[in-house]
Each structure stands twice: as structure tokens, then as C-alpha cells.
Scaffold this motif. Sequence first.
Motif, PDB file in Angstrom:
ATOM      1  N   LEU A 124       0.825  -1.202   0.000  1.00  0.00           N
ATOM      2  CA  LEU A 124       0.000   0.000   0.000  1.00  0.00           C
ATOM      3  C   LEU A 124       0.861   1.255   0.000  1.00  0.00           C
ATOM      4  N   GLY A 125       2.113   1.098  -0.385  1.00  0.00           N
ATOM      5  CA  GLY A 125       3.047   2.219  -0.383  1.00  0.00           C
ATOM      6  C   GLY A 125       3.191   2.835  -1.757  1.00  0.00           C
ATOM      7  N   VAL A 126       4.419   3.260  -2.052  1.00  0.00           N
ATOM      8  CA  VAL A 126       4.730   3.931  -3.303  1.00  0.00           C
ATOM      9  C   VAL A 126       4.677   2.935  -4.459  1.00  0.00           C
ATOM     10  N   GLY A 127       4.151   3.360  -5.580  1.00  0.00           N
ATOM     11  CA  GLY A 127       4.149   2.510  -6.762  1.00  0.00           C
ATOM     12  C   GLY A 127       2.842   2.595  -7.510  1.00  0.00           C
ATOM     13  N   VAL A 128       2.601   1.624  -8.362  1.00  0.00           N
ATOM     14  CA  VAL A 128       1.382   1.571  -9.146  1.00  0.00           C
ATOM     15  C   VAL A 128       0.570   0.366  -8.724  1.00  0.00           C
ATOM     16  N   TYR A 129      -0.713   0.427  -8.992  1.00  0.00           N
ATOM     17  CA  TYR A 129      -1.601  -0.679  -8.639  1.00  0.00           C
ATOM     18  C   TYR A 129      -1.350  -1.866  -9.548  1.00  0.00           C
ATOM     19  N   CYS A 130      -1.214  -3.045  -8.947  1.00  0.00           N
ATOM     20  CA  CYS A 130      -1.075  -4.288  -9.702  1.00  0.00           C
ATOM     21  C   CYS A 130      -2.159  -5.252  -9.264  1.00  0.00           C
ATOM     22  N   ASP A 131      -2.624  -6.093 -10.192  1.00  0.00           N
ATOM     23  CA  ASP A 131      -3.624  -7.098  -9.846  1.00  0.00           C
ATOM     24  C   ASP A 131      -2.954  -8.291  -9.159  1.00  0.00           C
ATOM     25  N   ASP A 132      -3.730  -9.326  -8.896  1.00  0.00           N
ATOM     26  CA  ASP A 132      -3.202 -10.493  -8.185  1.00  0.00           C
ATOM     27  C   ASP A 132      -2.105 -11.225  -8.964  1.00  0.00           C
ATOM     28  N   ASN A 133      -2.004 -10.969 -10.266  1.00  0.00           N
ATOM     29  CA  ASN A 133      -0.974 -11.592 -11.094  1.00  0.00           C
ATOM     30  C   ASN A 133       0.253 -10.709 -11.256  1.00  0.00           C
ATOM     31  N   GLY A 134       0.270  -9.575 -10.526  1.00  0.00           N
ATOM     32  CA  GLY A 134       1.402  -8.667 -10.605  1.00  0.00           C
ATOM     33  C   GLY A 134       1.399  -7.794 -11.849  1.00  0.00           C
ATOM     34  N   LYS A 135       0.287  -7.755 -12.554  1.00  0.00           N
ATOM     35  CA  LYS A 135       0.171  -6.956 -13.774  1.00  0.00           C
ATOM     36  C   LYS A 135      -0.570  -5.650 -13.478  1.00  0.00           C
ATOM     37  N   VAL A 136      -0.213  -4.597 -14.214  1.00  0.00           N
ATOM     38  CA  VAL A 136      -0.912  -3.318 -14.089  1.00  0.00           C
ATOM     39  C   VAL A 136      -2.139  -3.389 -14.988  1.00  0.00           C
ATOM     40  N   PRO A 137      -3.343  -3.346 -14.405  1.00  0.00           N
ATOM     41  CA  PRO A 137      -4.549  -3.438 -15.233  1.00  0.00           C
ATOM     42  C   PRO A 137      -4.833  -2.119 -15.956  1.00  0.00           C
ATOM     43  N   PHE A 138      -5.556  -2.198 -17.065  1.00  0.00           N
ATOM     44  CA  PHE A 138      -6.005  -1.010 -17.774  1.00  0.00           C
ATOM     45  C   PHE A 138      -7.356  -0.650 -17.164  1.00  0.00           C
ATOM     46  N   LEU A 139      -7.342   0.279 -16.228  1.00  0.00           N
ATOM     47  CA  LEU A 139      -8.537   0.624 -15.475  1.00  0.00           C
ATOM     48  C   LEU A 139      -9.598   1.251 -16.375  1.00  0.00           C
ATOM     49  N   GLU A 140     -10.848   0.932 -16.102  1.00  0.00           N
ATOM     50  CA  GLU A 140     -11.963   1.451 -16.893  1.00  0.00           C
ATOM     51  C   GLU A 140     -12.014   2.975 -16.861  1.00  0.00           C
ATOM     52  N   CYS A 141     -11.714   3.593 -15.716  1.00  0.00           N
ATOM     53  CA  CYS A 141     -11.736   5.057 -15.632  1.00  0.00           C
ATOM     54  C   CYS A 141     -10.673   5.668 -16.550  1.00  0.00           C
ATOM     55  N   VAL A 142      -9.530   4.997 -16.682  1.00  0.00           N
ATOM     56  CA  VAL A 142      -8.474   5.477 -17.576  1.00  0.00           C
ATOM     57  C   VAL A 142      -8.910   5.294 -19.028  1.00  0.00           C
ATOM     58  N   ALA A 167       9.597   3.342 -20.260  1.00  0.00           N
ATOM     59  CA  ALA A 167       8.992   2.078 -20.642  1.00  0.00           C
ATOM     60  C   ALA A 167       8.273   1.494 -19.436  1.00  0.00           C
ATOM     61  N   PRO A 168       7.133   0.852 -19.651  1.00  0.00           N
ATOM     62  CA  PRO A 168       6.432   0.221 -18.531  1.00  0.00           C
ATOM     63  C   PRO A 168       7.255  -0.935 -17.985  1.00  0.00           C
ATOM     64  N   ALA A 169       7.091  -1.198 -16.715  1.00  0.00           N
ATOM     65  CA  ALA A 169       7.801  -2.316 -16.086  1.00  0.00           C
ATOM     66  C   ALA A 169       7.318  -3.627 -16.697  1.00  0.00           C
TER      67      ALA A 169
END
Length: 118
Positions: free
Chosen positions: A43-61, A115-117
Motif C-alpha cells: 500500500l506504499g509507493v508505486g502503481v496498482y497491480c492485480d493479483d498476477n502482478g500486472k498493471v490493469p487497464f482501469l476502466e476510468c483510464v 517504458a512500462p515495467a
Amino acid sequence: MNAPAAALTPATIFANIELAPKDPILGVTEAFVADKNPSKVNLGVGVYCDDNGKVPFLECVRRAEAQLVAKGTPKSYLPIDGIATYDQAVQLLLLGEGSPLMAAKRAVTVQALAAPAA
């Protein structure tokens, strides 16, 4: 042959700056990385990742991006070598006034997209 490190390190405005104390927020990330609990949640610094460690393409984005595209404003590219005044300002900031590297035109500044991680 490599030049001595001292010869490559010009005096800059950063030369006499003391290191700041460790950032307590970054300490949260360090503690997270060190924690061996398999159920931990970062819950610290960084970006949100799903349970698979991937950054999802959020619907709001997705919706915000669609609104920007719908506006139809033209897009243009920067010159291939970037913005020259930006490059010069970065070099001046990092290398200092009267830098022999800048005077000899041996300093290069590169502008690039992040580049994305993986």
C-alpha cells in the motif's frame, strides 16, 4: 584508457549538498520488499497491480483516454533530438557553469519515453 573519476566529476551546484535523511515513505516499500509474508499487500509507493502482478487497464483510464481522443486535437512530434533548450538547461544544472565537458561539446543529453515495467 579510462580517465580518473575525479577528472570526470566537475564541480556543480550539487557538490556541497548534504544527503537528505531517508524518505520514510520509501521505507514502506523497503519494508514491503523485505517482508516474507506471501499474503502481503503493498500500500506504499508505486502503481496498482492485480493479483498476477500486472498493471490493469482501469476502466476510468479507458474512458478518460476515449474523451481525449474524441476531442480530435492534433498531435505532433518533438524534433528527433528533443528540445535543445531543455538539454542545455539539464547539462548546466548537472555539470555546472563553465563545465569543460560542455565547452568541449562532450556532454550529451537524451530525452526518452519511460517504458512500462515488465
